[in-house]
Design a protein around this motif. Sequence first.
Motif, PDB file in Angstrom:
ATOM      1  N   ALA A  38       0.821  -1.223   0.000  1.00  0.00           N
ATOM      2  CA  ALA A  38       0.000   0.000   0.000  1.00  0.00           C
ATOM      3  C   ALA A  38       0.850   1.267   0.000  1.00  0.00           C
ATOM      4  O   ALA A  38       0.465   2.291  -0.561  1.00  0.00           O
ATOM      5  CB  ALA A  38      -0.931  -0.008   1.207  1.00  0.00           C
ATOM      6  N   ARG A  39       2.013   1.213   0.620  1.00  0.00           N
ATOM      7  CA  ARG A  39       2.856   2.413   0.674  1.00  0.00           C
ATOM      8  C   ARG A  39       3.294   2.839  -0.719  1.00  0.00           C
ATOM      9  O   ARG A  39       3.340   4.034  -1.026  1.00  0.00           O
ATOM     10  CB  ARG A  39       4.076   2.135   1.558  1.00  0.00           C
ATOM     11  N   LEU A  40       3.617   1.885  -1.563  1.00  0.00           N
ATOM     12  CA  LEU A  40       3.988   2.196  -2.940  1.00  0.00           C
ATOM     13  C   LEU A  40       2.800   2.799  -3.691  1.00  0.00           C
ATOM     14  O   LEU A  40       2.960   3.704  -4.515  1.00  0.00           O
ATOM     15  CB  LEU A  40       4.483   0.937  -3.664  1.00  0.00           C
ATOM     16  N   TYR A  41       1.620   2.293  -3.396  1.00  0.00           N
ATOM     17  CA  TYR A  41       0.401   2.819  -4.029  1.00  0.00           C
ATOM     18  C   TYR A  41       0.223   4.295  -3.690  1.00  0.00           C
ATOM     19  O   TYR A  41      -0.067   5.126  -4.557  1.00  0.00           O
ATOM     20  CB  TYR A  41      -0.797   2.010  -3.560  1.00  0.00           C
ATOM     21  N   HIS A  42       0.434   4.642  -2.428  1.00  0.00           N
ATOM     22  CA  HIS A  42       0.288   6.034  -2.007  1.00  0.00           C
ATOM     23  C   HIS A  42       1.359   6.914  -2.650  1.00  0.00           C
ATOM     24  O   HIS A  42       1.085   8.052  -3.036  1.00  0.00           O
ATOM     25  CB  HIS A  42       0.352   6.145  -0.487  1.00  0.00           C
ATOM     26  N   TYR A  43       2.574   6.394  -2.772  1.00  0.00           N
ATOM     27  CA  TYR A  43       3.618   7.150  -3.455  1.00  0.00           C
ATOM     28  C   TYR A  43       3.226   7.410  -4.914  1.00  0.00           C
ATOM     29  O   TYR A  43       3.422   8.499  -5.446  1.00  0.00           O
ATOM     30  CB  TYR A  43       4.949   6.382  -3.437  1.00  0.00           C
ATOM     31  N   GLY A  44       2.670   6.385  -5.539  1.00  0.00           N
ATOM     32  CA  GLY A  44       2.246   6.530  -6.932  1.00  0.00           C
ATOM     33  C   GLY A  44       1.149   7.562  -7.096  1.00  0.00           C
ATOM     34  O   GLY A  44       1.153   8.358  -8.041  1.00  0.00           O
ATOM     35  N   LEU A  45       0.201   7.560  -6.157  1.00  0.00           N
ATOM     36  CA  LEU A  45      -0.876   8.544  -6.207  1.00  0.00           C
ATOM     37  C   LEU A  45      -0.328   9.957  -6.052  1.00  0.00           C
ATOM     38  O   LEU A  45      -0.754  10.889  -6.759  1.00  0.00           O
ATOM     39  CB  LEU A  45      -1.894   8.272  -5.097  1.00  0.00           C
TER      40      LEU A  45
END
Length: 277
Positions: free
Chosen positions: A91-98
Amino acid sequence: MDAKTLPAALPEDVDSTGETEAKGVRRSRVSGIDRALQVIDYLYETGAPAGAYAIAKAIKAPLSTVYVIIDDLVEKNMLGRNADGSVWLGARLYHYGLAYARSLDFMSVATREMHDLCRQASETVQVCGRDGDNMLVLAMADGPSHFQVASRVGTRVPLNWTASGRLLVGHLPEDERIELFKRCARTSPTGRAEVDADVLSDAAGKAFEERLSVQVAESDYAVACIASPVVDRDGQCVATISIVLPEQKVFSDGNHYGEQVRAAAERIEKLMGWRNH
C-alpha cells in the motif's frame, strides 16, 4: 526506506551466479537498496505476486539476502505478503504513486491555466511553490510586451519578498507563520520588502483569506506582482498563480488583474477537484 535497516544489515551482497573466485571471476557487489529495488522492479515487471525463491532466481541474488529484504519491505508496508507466502507491491507504494500522479496532474492543469491567463491578461504569468524558506518559480509564460522579468523558472527568493511567498504560508497557524518569518525574512535588493515577522504574518493571513496578494517593487525595481493561492482539499496553499507586470499598471488597473488571477486559481482548484473548501 529506513536507512538504519537495509543499508546497515545489508551494505552489499554477492551475486549468486554459480561462478566462484577459484574460476577467476570477480564477484559483483550489490548494495541493499539496489537489491530492494530489484525485488520491487521484478514484481512490477512480471505483474504478479511471487515467492522469495522465484525472485532470488530472477534477480540472481542469494536467497538469504532476498528473504531479509522481503521481510524488511513487508514490515515497512512497501510489499504485502499473501497467505501462500508470496509477496506483492504494498500500500505504501500505491500512495507514493498517487502522490506522483497528482503532482503531474497539477502541473499539467496549472500550466494550461497559466498560458490561458497570459493570453487573457497580456502579461507574464508564473506558477510558484514553496521550497522551505523560499518561494520557487515552477513555471512561467512570458507576456507579449518587452517588459522583462528577472525571476525565471527555478528562481528561489525569500518568502517575504513576494506576493506569492506570503500566500504560500498564509494557511499556517499564526504562531507558525511568525516563527517562520523570524527565521527566513531577509532584506530585499530594493529595501522595500517587509522584514517584521508579526507584520508579515498578519499580511500573509489576510492575503490568504482574501485570496489575493499584491507586492510592488519589493524584490525588483518597477516590478509588481498580483497573486492568488491554489488551495487543496485540506485548505493548504500548494501553489500560487500570479501576474507579473510593471508597477504603474497595478495602480491604474489592479482590480481587473486581481479578478483575472483569482478566477484562474479557482479554475485550477475546480479542475483538480479541490473546490470543496
